[in-house]
Scaffold this active site. Structure first.
Site, PDB file in Angstrom:
ATOM      1  N   HIS A 169       0.801  -1.222   0.000  1.00 26.94           N
ATOM      2  CA  HIS A 169       0.000   0.000   0.000  1.00 26.94           C
ATOM      3  C   HIS A 169       0.838   1.279   0.000  1.00 26.94           C
ATOM      4  O   HIS A 169       0.275   2.363   0.136  1.00 26.94           O
ATOM      5  CB  HIS A 169      -0.918   0.045   1.227  1.00 26.94           C
ATOM      6  CG  HIS A 169      -2.134  -0.804   1.113  1.00 26.94           C
ATOM      7  ND1 HIS A 169      -3.265  -0.416   0.442  1.00 26.94           N
ATOM      8  CD2 HIS A 169      -2.391  -2.047   1.591  1.00 26.94           C
ATOM      9  CE1 HIS A 169      -4.174  -1.373   0.512  1.00 26.94           C
ATOM     10  NE2 HIS A 169      -3.669  -2.371   1.205  1.00 26.94           N
ATOM     11  N   LYS A 197      -8.207  14.261   3.880  1.00 32.08           N
ATOM     12  CA  LYS A 197      -7.367  13.068   3.893  1.00 32.08           C
ATOM     13  C   LYS A 197      -6.349  13.222   5.016  1.00 32.08           C
ATOM     14  O   LYS A 197      -6.224  14.300   5.612  1.00 32.08           O
ATOM     15  CB  LYS A 197      -6.666  12.859   2.555  1.00 32.08           C
ATOM     16  CG  LYS A 197      -5.900  14.081   2.038  1.00 32.08           C
ATOM     17  CD  LYS A 197      -5.315  13.829   0.661  1.00 32.08           C
ATOM     18  CE  LYS A 197      -6.382  13.835  -0.414  1.00 32.08           C
ATOM     19  NZ  LYS A 197      -6.549  12.565  -1.092  1.00 32.08           N
ATOM     20  N   LYS A 222       0.898  14.520   0.459  1.00 34.35           N
ATOM     21  CA  LYS A 222      -0.461  14.769  -0.031  1.00 34.35           C
ATOM     22  C   LYS A 222      -0.663  16.246  -0.376  1.00 34.35           C
ATOM     23  O   LYS A 222      -1.652  16.609  -0.997  1.00 34.35           O
ATOM     24  CB  LYS A 222      -1.485  14.290   1.002  1.00 34.35           C
ATOM     25  CG  LYS A 222      -1.454  12.767   1.181  1.00 34.35           C
ATOM     26  CD  LYS A 222      -2.448  12.296   2.225  1.00 34.35           C
ATOM     27  CE  LYS A 222      -2.342  10.808   2.490  1.00 34.35           C
ATOM     28  NZ  LYS A 222      -2.874   9.969   1.408  1.00 34.35           N
ATOM     29  N   THR A 270      -8.642   6.444  -2.262  1.00 37.50           N
ATOM     30  CA  THR A 270     -10.040   6.044  -2.463  1.00 37.50           C
ATOM     31  C   THR A 270     -10.981   7.230  -2.253  1.00 37.50           C
ATOM     32  O   THR A 270     -12.106   7.211  -2.732  1.00 37.50           O
ATOM     33  CB  THR A 270     -10.446   4.905  -1.509  1.00 37.50           C
ATOM     34  OG1 THR A 270     -10.168   5.282  -0.158  1.00 37.50           O
ATOM     35  CG2 THR A 270      -9.693   3.625  -1.854  1.00 37.50           C
ATOM     36  N   LYS A 300     -14.658   8.305  -4.050  1.00 32.99           N
ATOM     37  CA  LYS A 300     -15.880   8.670  -3.325  1.00 32.99           C
ATOM     38  C   LYS A 300     -16.387  10.035  -3.768  1.00 32.99           C
ATOM     39  O   LYS A 300     -17.600  10.234  -3.954  1.00 32.99           O
ATOM     40  CB  LYS A 300     -15.617   8.660  -1.818  1.00 32.99           C
ATOM     41  CG  LYS A 300     -15.300   7.282  -1.263  1.00 32.99           C
ATOM     42  CD  LYS A 300     -14.656   7.360   0.116  1.00 32.99           C
ATOM     43  CE  LYS A 300     -14.025   6.033   0.486  1.00 32.99           C
ATOM     44  NZ  LYS A 300     -13.044   6.126   1.573  1.00 32.99           N
TER      45      LYS A 300
END
Length: 829
Positions: free
Chosen positions: A370, A561, A567, A669, A673
């Site tokens: 991951h 997140k 990020k 993910t 969404k």
């Protein structure tokens, strides 16, 4: 006269009664007979618990029948091992999957109760940190919906991921005591209690066969007790089991110490054992924290494997069928010790020869990677493993020795390759590489997006891919549409169902029927109306909870997140400062009002991520109170991001920020969404963004920034962030405003560590290099938003092309290509 009870007949009568009984009658029975309350004494929480117990009543007969059928048919079962599960609230999801959500809502309304209000009393089970745990929860839903014999195994942390509050703009961590009130969904299973050993010594002795065998002695023992939660499939009778382990002492306290008056010593063992499942991700900056974390990981896999063997042994006298009846999926490296523990149980406890045991282990285990970040691949100090798990270190060395022999045969003379592939990192203090262990001990290694898988094969684990390319494969992540559309966004789900029916609930590709409607003015208007009503609901919630007034007609721009530099929440806030400065300079004649929302938790020890939160809140404080900008630009940080908060956010969102540096995000993910709920994506070609663009079309997504190979090339030739700073006046102005204290005048140097990291410490994630491209792309977003017909068409086409991103597709691929488990329908009598 002796009476004999026919249990089978009794079960049938209970099932028939349950099918005939109305939900509200069951609700009243649970209020009276389970909670011992009536309408005069019941609280709102009691009403929630009654609704949950009533819903569970509908599940139990199916649950028992499902497990009976798995034994009767002797099916192959998959065991999904994950240290994280973010299941969210269960009541609404279970009612959806049972097909009785609307009927229950109406029944409760007739009784004067609001189902939505009751669901707010359910605690979020904060048993995860972010996407890893949410993915695992979606997988359980899809396994049950696809009627696959599957089990989720995790840890029943007493305190989950911390509860985040903001104090003076700083993140403050509070305990997340999610078990403060009773959890109506779990069932304790004290009959499933397994000993787990730590410390001690290893004794070697000669077996009559002439082989050496090993015994683990003088160990400390903690007991693992099971707690089970039902996981129902949608529209079928399958109810799978989600089992969590809780640590218990092997004895409550030492009576001799107690009788001498040494009360602390008397309960020391009990307290130490139960600490194992006290908290998710204990602070590991100290050796004690690291030891506790490794204890958790071994405790988890040891209990799980003992349970798997118990279930297998019920039907089989020989180990030979084990690979044909058991599949174990390792969700990241946290359960990596399952490889070694499985070998220990086979070799030491069952006296299986090494070669046969290793063959069984590698056929059973599969590993999902991951992370692309090398620092996130777990390593454990050899000295710690030796202390805590002495037999496992011996087994790791033996596995490594045999594996490197094979590497040498294929690559004679390549000492560097041996060093890179070894399970032991020969650093000044030797460490066990858990990622390498997972790969060596598994028959399948999968990435979670196409881009990520290519990076795994060609960069992170290239040596392993070259040795065994057949092991490596891609299983792009997904989400379950039951929770993230049907439950979270009931208005949109109902609109879609009115036009194309309900088949999309189990076949997300059915959403392609929306494509011809993307240009339909009537449908567009209804689509916009749904989004507007969702925004109004969210506006009211924000007004009540964070206490902020926001303009529901502004562009709702979200980045939600986990807080991490890769990020790039920082890039987003730099753009906010850019907009703020431009508004002050009156450089916009027609500015599109925008509300920028952030949410996410920073790891307690992650100083830079916590400082970025403070920067966001400080920028927001100035922007939101400045009379020049406050009606046109807002910045809101939503504290304590969770699954239940996410279910409010996604339906209201219009712009989804997926802006990680290319080559750093494995999949994501949240991007799926948001898109499934009609938000448009602004993002880099990173993780699953690449595949989202392929599905929705490049005209229906906003892409900016460098690609993965361009980032690598820039760093290879020597990335100098100061070049970008000095050549871009807008960027320079933004950085200078932050570094000189505009947003924190009382402590002007507060954010200097952030600007220094960008300018003088390498800007590891290329924020400055992508800034100009990001700003230009955001201008394109604003221009497109002015044309609501075009924006609505793009929104519809995003939803219409989300079929690939259901976990139903992901799980079916796992089942067919890795696990070899079969569809097993459950028929009720």
């Amino acid at each position: 006269m002796e009476q004999h009870i026919d249990i089978d007949e009794l079960e049938k009568l209970c099932i028939q009664e349950k099918n005939q009984e109305s939900f509200v009658n069951t609700f009243v029975k649970r209020l009276l007979y389970t909670l011992a309350k009536d309408k005069y004494s019941a609280t709102a929480r009691d009403y929630f618990l009654s609704a949950a117990y009533a819903a569970k009543d509908y599940l139990v007969a199916r649950w028992i029948k499902t497990q009976q059928e798995y034994y009767y048919q002797d099916v192959k079962r998959v065991y999904y091992l994950s240290m994280e599960f973010l299941t969210g609230r269960a009541l609404g999801n279970n009612l959806i999957n049972l097909g009785i959500y609307d009927a229950c809502r109406r029944s409760l309304e007739d009784a004067g109760l609001d189902l939505q209000d009751l669901m707010e009393y359910e605690s979020d089970a904060g048993l995860g940190n972010g996407g890893l745990g949410r993915l695992a929860a979606c997988f359980l839903d899809s396994m049950a919906t696809l009627q696959l014999p599957g089990y989720g195994y995790g840890m029943r942390y007493e305190y989950g991921i911390f509860y985040q509050i903001l104090k003076d703009g700083y993140q403050v961590e509070k305990p997340d005591n999610w078990l403060r009130y009773q959890n109506p969904w779990e069932i304790p299973r004290p009959e499933f209690l397994y000993p787990v050993k730590f410390y001690g010594e290893i004794q070697q002795h000669l077996h009559p066969s002439g082989e050496f065998h090993y015994t683990w002695v003088n160990a400390d023992i903690a007991m693992a007790m099971a707690y089970d939660t039902p996981i129902p499939g949608y529209g079928n009778n399958t109810v799978n089991t989600f089992r969590l382990w809780s640590a218990k002492a092997s004895r409550d306290f030492d009576l001799q110490f107690f009788n001498r008056g040494d009360y602390m010593q008397a309960v020391e063992h009990k307290s130490e054992a139960e600490t194992i499942t006290k908290v998710l991700y204990p602070e590991d900056s100290t050796m004690q924290g690291k030891e506790l974390r490794l204890k958790q990981e071994y405790f988890f896999v040891s209990a799980t494997l003992q349970d798997i063997f118990r279930r297998y042994d019920k039907k089989h006298d020989s180990i030979d069928e084990f690979p044909n009846k058991v599949a174990i999926q390792l969700n990241d490296t946290h359960p990596a010790l399952a490889v070694v523990e499985l070998m220990r149980l086979l070799v030491d406890e069952r006296f299986i020869p090494w070669e046969k045991a290793w063959d069984i282990t590698t056929k059973v285990c599969a590993y999902t990677n991951h992370t692309i970040l090398p620092e996130a691949l777990e390593r454990w100090k050899v000295s710690l493993v030796q202390k805590l798990l002495p037999r496992h270190l011996q087994l790791i060395y033996e596995i490594n020795h045999r594996f490197l022999d094979q590497v040498w045969i294929h690559n004679p003379g390549d000492h560097d390759r041996l060093r890179r592939m070894s399970l032991i990192e020969e650093s000044p203090e030797k460490q066990v590489r858990m990622g390498n262990l997972c790969i060596v001990g598994s028959h399948s290694v999968n990435g979670v997006s196409e881009l990520h898988t290519e990076i795994v094969k060609n960069r992170i684990f290239r040596d392993f891919y070259e040795l065994t390319p057949e092991k490596f494969n891609c299983k792009t992540n997904g989400i379950t549409q039951r929770r993230w559309l049907v439950l979270a966004n009931r208005r949109l789900a109902d609109l879609i169902a009115d036009y194309i029916g309900n088949d999309f609930v189990t076949d997300l590709y059915q959403l392609k029927q929306l494509i011809p409607l993307a240009d339909n003015p009537e449908f567009q208007q209804k689509w916009r109306q749904v989004k507007h009503e969702n925004k109004l609901d969210f506006t009211a919630w924000v007004r009540k909870h964070p206490g902020e007034r926001i303009n529901p007609d502004s562009l709702f721009d979200f980045q939600v997140k986990r807080m991490h530099e890769y990020k790039r929440q920082l890039l987003n806030v730099l753009h906010v400062v850019y907009l703020y400065l431009k508004l002050h300079q009156e450089q916009y004649t027609e500015f599109v009002p925008r509300t920028v929302f952030f949410a996410g938790k920073a790891a307690p020890g992650y100083t830079m991520a916590k400082l970025i939160i403070k920067l966001i809140t400080s920028v927001g404080h100035l922007v939101n109170h400045d009379p020049i900008t406050r009606d046109r630009l807002k910045v809101i940080f939503l504290p304590n991001y969770s699954v239940s908060l996410a279910q409010r956010i996604f339906p209201a969102a219009e712009l989804s920020e997926q802006i990680s540096t290319a080559g750093t995000e494995a999949s994501g993910t949240g991007n799926m969404k948001f898109a499934l709920n009609g938000a448009l994506t602004i993002g880099t070609l990173d993780g699953a963004n690449v595949e989202i663009r392929e599905e929705v079309g490049e005209d229906n997504i906003f892409i900016f920034g460098m690609k993965t190979h361009e980032v690598e090339e820039l760093k290879a030739k020597g990335y100098d962030p100061l070049t970008y700073y000095n050549s871009n006046a807008d960027l320079k102005n933004v950085i200078d405003m932050i570094s000189t204290g505009l947003f924190c005048p009382e402590t002007p140097d507060l954010f200097r560590p952030i600007t220094d990291s960008l300018l003088y410490h390498g800007d590891q994630y290329c924020v400055l290099a992508d800034f100009a491209s990001y700003v230009a792309c955001q201008q394109q977003v604003a221009e497109t938003y002015k044309d609501q017909e075009t924006w609505t068409k793009m929104s519809i086409l995003n939803v219409a092309n989300m079929g690939k991103f259901s976990t139903d597709r992901t799980i079916q691929q796992y089942a067919d290509e890795i696990w070899g488990v079969k569809h097993t329908p459950i028929e009720m009598d």
